[in-house]
Design a protein around this motif. Sequence first.
Motif, PDB file in Angstrom:
ATOM      1  N   ASP A  12       0.856  -1.182   0.000  1.00  0.00           N
ATOM      2  CA  ASP A  12       0.000   0.000   0.000  1.00  0.00           C
ATOM      3  C   ASP A  12       0.894   1.234   0.000  1.00  0.00           C
ATOM      4  OD1 ASP A  12      -2.367  -1.421   0.043  1.00  0.00           O
ATOM      5  OD2 ASP A  12      -2.496  -1.417   2.219  1.00  0.00           O
ATOM      6  N   VAL A  13       0.531   2.212  -0.804  1.00  0.00           N
ATOM      7  CA  VAL A  13       1.341   3.418  -0.930  1.00  0.00           C
ATOM      8  C   VAL A  13       0.438   4.642  -0.830  1.00  0.00           C
ATOM      9  CG1 VAL A  13       2.855   4.716  -2.475  1.00  0.00           C
ATOM     10  CG2 VAL A  13       2.981   2.230  -2.433  1.00  0.00           C
ATOM     11  N   ASN A  14       0.877   5.663  -0.110  1.00  0.00           N
ATOM     12  CA  ASN A  14       0.170   6.940  -0.088  1.00  0.00           C
ATOM     13  C   ASN A  14       0.724   7.799  -1.201  1.00  0.00           C
ATOM     14  OD1 ASN A  14      -1.462   6.434   2.131  1.00  0.00           O
ATOM     15  ND2 ASN A  14       0.111   7.088   3.563  1.00  0.00           N
ATOM     16  N   VAL A  15      -0.152   8.317  -2.034  1.00  0.00           N
ATOM     17  CA  VAL A  15       0.257   9.219  -3.110  1.00  0.00           C
ATOM     18  C   VAL A  15      -0.073  10.635  -2.663  1.00  0.00           C
ATOM     19  CG1 VAL A  15      -0.130   9.889  -5.512  1.00  0.00           C
ATOM     20  CG2 VAL A  15      -0.124   7.467  -4.868  1.00  0.00           C
ATOM     21  N   LYS A  16       0.928  11.484  -2.609  1.00  0.00           N
ATOM     22  CA  LYS A  16       0.756  12.868  -2.207  1.00  0.00           C
ATOM     23  C   LYS A  16       0.543  13.739  -3.447  1.00  0.00           C
ATOM     24  CE  LYS A  16       1.407  12.599   2.253  1.00  0.00           C
ATOM     25  NZ  LYS A  16       0.389  13.026   3.203  1.00  0.00           N
ATOM     26  N   CYS A  17      -0.302  14.732  -3.323  1.00  0.00           N
ATOM     27  CA  CYS A  17      -0.601  15.631  -4.430  1.00  0.00           C
ATOM     28  C   CYS A  17      -0.934  17.004  -3.875  1.00  0.00           C
ATOM     29  CB  CYS A  17      -1.785  15.095  -5.233  1.00  0.00           C
ATOM     30  SG  CYS A  17      -2.312  16.205  -6.556  1.00  0.00           S
ATOM     31  N   SER A  18      -0.391  18.057  -4.480  1.00  0.00           N
ATOM     32  CA  SER A  18      -0.653  19.411  -4.007  1.00  0.00           C
ATOM     33  C   SER A  18      -1.689  20.144  -4.858  1.00  0.00           C
ATOM     34  CB  SER A  18       0.655  20.212  -3.979  1.00  0.00           C
ATOM     35  OG  SER A  18       1.159  20.355  -5.292  1.00  0.00           O
ATOM     36  N   VAL A  19      -2.276  19.470  -5.849  1.00  0.00           N
ATOM     37  CA  VAL A  19      -3.252  20.119  -6.735  1.00  0.00           C
ATOM     38  C   VAL A  19      -4.633  20.037  -6.080  1.00  0.00           C
ATOM     39  CG1 VAL A  19      -4.207  20.236  -9.063  1.00  0.00           C
ATOM     40  CG2 VAL A  19      -1.846  19.487  -8.725  1.00  0.00           C
ATOM     41  N   SER A  20      -4.960  21.058  -5.317  1.00  0.00           N
ATOM     42  CA  SER A  20      -6.147  21.031  -4.456  1.00  0.00           C
ATOM     43  C   SER A  20      -7.474  21.133  -5.193  1.00  0.00           C
ATOM     44  CB  SER A  20      -6.063  22.138  -3.409  1.00  0.00           C
ATOM     45  OG  SER A  20      -6.025  23.407  -4.029  1.00  0.00           O
ATOM     46  N   ASN A  21      -7.466  21.484  -6.478  1.00  0.00           N
ATOM     47  CA  ASN A  21      -8.732  21.554  -7.200  1.00  0.00           C
ATOM     48  C   ASN A  21      -9.015  20.281  -8.006  1.00  0.00           C
ATOM     49  OD1 ASN A  21      -6.642  22.373  -9.083  1.00  0.00           O
ATOM     50  ND2 ASN A  21      -8.262  23.095 -10.440  1.00  0.00           N
ATOM     51  N   CYS A  22      -8.353  19.186  -7.662  1.00  0.00           N
ATOM     52  CA  CYS A  22      -8.612  17.893  -8.296  1.00  0.00           C
ATOM     53  C   CYS A  22      -9.713  17.164  -7.520  1.00  0.00           C
ATOM     54  CB  CYS A  22      -7.349  17.039  -8.300  1.00  0.00           C
ATOM     55  SG  CYS A  22      -7.579  15.423  -9.092  1.00  0.00           S
ATOM     56  N   THR A  23     -10.564  16.459  -8.240  1.00  0.00           N
ATOM     57  CA  THR A  23     -11.637  15.669  -7.628  1.00  0.00           C
ATOM     58  C   THR A  23     -11.093  14.693  -6.603  1.00  0.00           C
ATOM     59  OG1 THR A  23     -13.000  15.848  -9.604  1.00  0.00           O
ATOM     60  CG2 THR A  23     -13.462  13.989  -8.144  1.00  0.00           C
ATOM     61  N   TYR A  24      -9.904  14.156  -6.833  1.00  0.00           N
ATOM     62  CA  TYR A  24      -9.328  13.118  -5.980  1.00  0.00           C
ATOM     63  C   TYR A  24      -8.425  13.653  -4.870  1.00  0.00           C
ATOM     64  CZ  TYR A  24     -10.978  10.473  -9.965  1.00  0.00           C
ATOM     65  OH  TYR A  24     -11.762   9.949 -10.955  1.00  0.00           O
ATOM     66  N   TRP A  25      -8.325  14.973  -4.744  1.00  0.00           N
ATOM     67  CA  TRP A  25      -7.475  15.563  -3.711  1.00  0.00           C
ATOM     68  C   TRP A  25      -8.139  15.382  -2.362  1.00  0.00           C
ATOM     69  CZ3 TRP A  25      -7.744  19.957  -0.427  1.00  0.00           C
ATOM     70  CH2 TRP A  25      -6.526  20.345   0.135  1.00  0.00           C
ATOM     71  N   GLY A  26      -7.391  14.844  -1.398  1.00  0.00           N
ATOM     72  CA  GLY A  26      -7.958  14.562  -0.084  1.00  0.00           C
ATOM     73  C   GLY A  26      -7.193  15.203   1.047  1.00  0.00           C
ATOM     74  N   LYS A  27      -7.652  14.948   2.233  1.00  0.00           N
ATOM     75  CA  LYS A  27      -7.074  15.483   3.466  1.00  0.00           C
ATOM     76  C   LYS A  27      -5.572  15.238   3.518  1.00  0.00           C
ATOM     77  CE  LYS A  27      -7.727  15.001   8.443  1.00  0.00           C
ATOM     78  NZ  LYS A  27      -8.429  14.250   9.485  1.00  0.00           N
ATOM     79  N   GLU A  28      -4.831  16.233   3.972  1.00  0.00           N
ATOM     80  CA  GLU A  28      -3.377  16.173   4.106  1.00  0.00           C
ATOM     81  C   GLU A  28      -2.670  15.884   2.779  1.00  0.00           C
ATOM     82  OE1 GLU A  28      -2.374  13.558   7.329  1.00  0.00           O
ATOM     83  OE2 GLU A  28      -3.573  14.690   8.759  1.00  0.00           O
ATOM     84  N   ASN A  29      -3.222  16.422   1.681  1.00  0.00           N
ATOM     85  CA  ASN A  29      -2.638  16.282   0.338  1.00  0.00           C
ATOM     86  C   ASN A  29      -2.530  14.824  -0.126  1.00  0.00           C
ATOM     87  OD1 ASN A  29      -2.412  19.045   0.321  1.00  0.00           O
ATOM     88  ND2 ASN A  29      -0.238  19.103  -0.042  1.00  0.00           N
TER      89      ASN A  29
END
Length: 69
Positions: A3-20
Motif C-alpha cells: 500500500d502506498v500513499n500518493v501525495k498531491c498538491s493540486v487542491s482543485n482535483c476531484t481526488y485531492w484529499g485530506k493532508e494532500n
Amino acid sequence: MPDVNVKCSVSNCTYWGKENNCTASEIMVDVDQHASYVAEMAAELGTDHHDIASTAAITCCKTFKPKHT
C-alpha cells in the motif's frame, strides 16, 4: 505490491484529499516535458502546499480531474 500513499498538491482535483493525499483508486502519471524541475528534485518540493491546475495538461498526472465547485 505494498500500500502506498500518493501525495498531491493540486487542491482543485476531484481526488485531492485530506493532508494532500490522492484518493483515486488508480494513478496514471506521464512525462511532463515542460516541467521546470527534474524527477530527482521532486521530493524537495514538499507536500505542504496547495496548487491550482487549470487543465490536466499542465500536470504530470493523467488522473487529474477538475473538481466542480
